[in-house]
Design a protein around this motif. Structure first.
Motif, PDB file in Angstrom:
ATOM      1  N   SER A 191       8.051 -14.052  -8.389  1.00 41.40           N
ATOM      2  CA  SER A 191       7.865 -12.835  -7.603  1.00 41.40           C
ATOM      3  C   SER A 191       7.758 -11.621  -8.518  1.00 41.40           C
ATOM      4  CB  SER A 191       9.031 -12.654  -6.626  1.00 41.40           C
ATOM      5  OG  SER A 191      10.252 -12.630  -7.331  1.00 41.40           O
ATOM      6  N   THR A 192       7.323 -10.510  -7.918  1.00 45.46           N
ATOM      7  CA  THR A 192       7.208  -9.237  -8.629  1.00 45.46           C
ATOM      8  C   THR A 192       8.052  -8.205  -7.895  1.00 45.46           C
ATOM      9  OG1 THR A 192       4.949  -9.791  -9.287  1.00 45.46           O
ATOM     10  CG2 THR A 192       5.571  -7.471  -9.411  1.00 45.46           C
ATOM     11  N   VAL A 193       8.805  -7.412  -8.644  1.00 46.79           N
ATOM     12  CA  VAL A 193       9.619  -6.353  -8.038  1.00 46.79           C
ATOM     13  C   VAL A 193       8.674  -5.264  -7.559  1.00 46.79           C
ATOM     14  CG1 VAL A 193      11.434  -4.647  -8.434  1.00 46.79           C
ATOM     15  CG2 VAL A 193      11.522  -6.862  -9.600  1.00 46.79           C
ATOM     16  N   SER A 194       8.661  -4.991  -6.250  1.00 48.30           N
ATOM     17  CA  SER A 194       7.770  -3.958  -5.739  1.00 48.30           C
ATOM     18  C   SER A 194       8.483  -2.647  -5.451  1.00 48.30           C
ATOM     19  CB  SER A 194       7.000  -4.440  -4.507  1.00 48.30           C
ATOM     20  OG  SER A 194       7.852  -4.906  -3.522  1.00 48.30           O
ATOM     21  N   LYS A 195       9.802  -2.689  -5.244  1.00 51.60           N
ATOM     22  CA  LYS A 195      10.531  -1.451  -4.997  1.00 51.60           C
ATOM     23  C   LYS A 195      12.012  -1.658  -5.248  1.00 51.60           C
ATOM     24  CE  LYS A 195       9.725   0.340  -0.952  1.00 51.60           C
ATOM     25  NZ  LYS A 195       9.747   0.898   0.415  1.00 51.60           N
ATOM     26  N   ILE A 196      12.659  -0.636  -5.819  1.00 53.96           N
ATOM     27  CA  ILE A 196      14.113  -0.620  -5.973  1.00 53.96           C
ATOM     28  C   ILE A 196      14.596   0.691  -5.383  1.00 53.96           C
ATOM     29  CG2 ILE A 196      16.067  -0.606  -7.570  1.00 53.96           C
ATOM     30  CD1 ILE A 196      14.255  -2.100  -9.574  1.00 53.96           C
ATOM     31  N   GLU A 197      15.481   0.602  -4.402  1.00 51.54           N
ATOM     32  CA  GLU A 197      16.019   1.795  -3.758  1.00 51.54           C
ATOM     33  C   GLU A 197      17.532   1.827  -3.894  1.00 51.54           C
ATOM     34  OE1 GLU A 197      13.741   2.592   0.220  1.00 51.54           O
ATOM     35  OE2 GLU A 197      14.088   0.432  -0.004  1.00 51.54           O
ATOM     36  N   VAL A 198      18.069   3.014  -4.122  1.00 53.48           N
ATOM     37  CA  VAL A 198      19.511   3.221  -4.079  1.00 53.48           C
ATOM     38  C   VAL A 198      19.792   3.777  -2.697  1.00 53.48           C
ATOM     39  CG1 VAL A 198      21.476   4.412  -5.090  1.00 53.48           C
ATOM     40  CG2 VAL A 198      19.557   3.734  -6.548  1.00 53.48           C
TER      41      VAL A 198
ATOM     42  N   ARG B 298      18.773  -1.785  -2.933  1.00 53.14           N
ATOM     43  CA  ARG B 298      17.906  -2.605  -2.075  1.00 53.14           C
ATOM     44  C   ARG B 298      16.628  -2.875  -2.863  1.00 53.14           C
ATOM     45  NH1 ARG B 298      17.439  -0.418   3.619  1.00 53.14           N
ATOM     46  NH2 ARG B 298      16.485   1.337   2.561  1.00 53.14           N
ATOM     47  N   ILE B 299      16.382  -4.150  -3.130  1.00 47.78           N
ATOM     48  CA  ILE B 299      15.280  -4.573  -3.984  1.00 47.78           C
ATOM     49  C   ILE B 299      14.266  -5.328  -3.133  1.00 47.78           C
ATOM     50  CG2 ILE B 299      14.653  -5.938  -6.007  1.00 47.78           C
ATOM     51  CD1 ILE B 299      17.929  -5.474  -6.495  1.00 47.78           C
ATOM     52  N   THR B 300      13.029  -4.864  -3.162  1.00 53.79           N
ATOM     53  CA  THR B 300      11.948  -5.511  -2.421  1.00 53.79           C
ATOM     54  C   THR B 300      11.110  -6.306  -3.411  1.00 53.79           C
ATOM     55  OG1 THR B 300      11.900  -3.677  -0.858  1.00 53.79           O
ATOM     56  CG2 THR B 300       9.997  -5.137  -0.867  1.00 53.79           C
ATOM     57  N   LEU B 301      10.934  -7.591  -3.105  1.00 53.49           N
ATOM     58  CA  LEU B 301      10.152  -8.490  -3.953  1.00 53.49           C
ATOM     59  C   LEU B 301       8.900  -8.937  -3.218  1.00 53.49           C
ATOM     60  CD1 LEU B 301      12.966 -10.891  -5.213  1.00 53.49           C
ATOM     61  CD2 LEU B 301      12.035  -8.899  -6.400  1.00 53.49           C
ATOM     62  N   LYS B 302       7.801  -9.013  -3.928  1.00 53.71           N
ATOM     63  CA  LYS B 302       6.563  -9.601  -3.411  1.00 53.71           C
ATOM     64  C   LYS B 302       6.479 -10.993  -4.028  1.00 53.71           C
ATOM     65  CE  LYS B 302       2.446  -9.400  -1.484  1.00 53.71           C
ATOM     66  NZ  LYS B 302       2.202  -9.158  -0.099  1.00 53.71           N
ATOM     67  N   MET B 303       6.670 -12.003  -3.179  1.00 51.03           N
ATOM     68  CA  MET B 303       6.678 -13.377  -3.654  1.00 51.03           C
ATOM     69  C   MET B 303       5.258 -13.832  -3.984  1.00 51.03           C
ATOM     70  SD  MET B 303       9.892 -13.683  -3.402  1.00 51.03           S
ATOM     71  CE  MET B 303      10.148 -15.399  -3.832  1.00 51.03           C
ATOM     72  N   ASP B 304       5.142 -14.818  -4.854  1.00 54.45           N
ATOM     73  CA  ASP B 304       3.830 -15.327  -5.241  1.00 54.45           C
ATOM     74  C   ASP B 304       3.055 -15.903  -4.066  1.00 54.45           C
ATOM     75  OD1 ASP B 304       4.350 -14.561  -7.819  1.00 54.45           O
ATOM     76  OD2 ASP B 304       4.765 -16.583  -8.569  1.00 54.45           O
ATOM     77  N   ASP B 305       3.744 -16.355  -3.018  1.00 51.72           N
ATOM     78  CA  ASP B 305       3.054 -16.912  -1.852  1.00 51.72           C
ATOM     79  C   ASP B 305       2.646 -15.824  -0.859  1.00 51.72           C
ATOM     80  OD1 ASP B 305       5.410 -16.184  -0.585  1.00 51.72           O
ATOM     81  OD2 ASP B 305       5.961 -18.214   0.014  1.00 51.72           O
ATOM     82  N   GLY B 306       2.878 -14.541  -1.203  1.00 46.70           N
ATOM     83  CA  GLY B 306       2.482 -13.431  -0.346  1.00 46.70           C
ATOM     84  C   GLY B 306       3.594 -12.895   0.534  1.00 46.70           C
ATOM     85  N   ALA B 307       4.703 -13.614   0.637  1.00 40.95           N
ATOM     86  CA  ALA B 307       5.835 -13.175   1.460  1.00 40.95           C
ATOM     87  C   ALA B 307       6.562 -12.011   0.790  1.00 40.95           C
ATOM     88  CB  ALA B 307       6.802 -14.339   1.685  1.00 40.95           C
ATOM     89  N   THR B 308       7.310 -11.271   1.583  1.00 39.43           N
ATOM     90  CA  THR B 308       8.136 -10.183   1.067  1.00 39.43           C
ATOM     91  C   THR B 308       9.594 -10.526   1.312  1.00 39.43           C
ATOM     92  OG1 THR B 308       6.424  -8.548   1.524  1.00 39.43           O
ATOM     93  CG2 THR B 308       8.661  -7.722   1.292  1.00 39.43           C
TER      94      THR B 308
END
Length: 95
Positions: free
Chosen positions: A14-21, A59-69
């Motif tokens: 996966s790729t980190v798409s957002k990190i929020e505090v 709060r960390i948002t990941l974009k998975m390789d299969d397209g899921a979040t």
């Protein structure tokens, strides 16, 4: 051909798409995963200094390789930044 170099056993998925505090929600609130409607919170750049805070979570948002979040909430400052490739395994994010 397994290389025993410093890499973990799994490859990034996966790729980190957002990190929020974000402010910590009530002490009885469930914390791992589950994206619940957006509360707009300022300060998505992270904090310097402390790695763990009592009144905030990451709060960390990941974009998975299969397209899921996937959205993961953790109590300590992540060791990665937006855009990094990471591995999500067993509810934990590994670099």
């Amino acid at each position: 051909m397994a290389s025993g170099a410093s890499a973990p056993t799994g490859t990034p998925n996966s790729t980190v798409s957002k990190i929020e505090v974000v402010p910590r929600q009530g002490s009885g609130a469930a914390s791992t995963g589950g994206a619940v409607g957006g509360t707009g919170s300022a300060g998505s750049t992270g904090t310097s200094g402390s790695t763990m805070t009592g009144d905030r979570v990451y709060r960390i948002t990941l974009k998975m390789d299969d397209g899921a979040t996937q959205v993961i909430t953790q109590e300590w400052a992540p060791s990665f930044v937006t855009g990094d490739r990471v591995r999500m395994s067993g509810g934990a994010i590994e670099r």
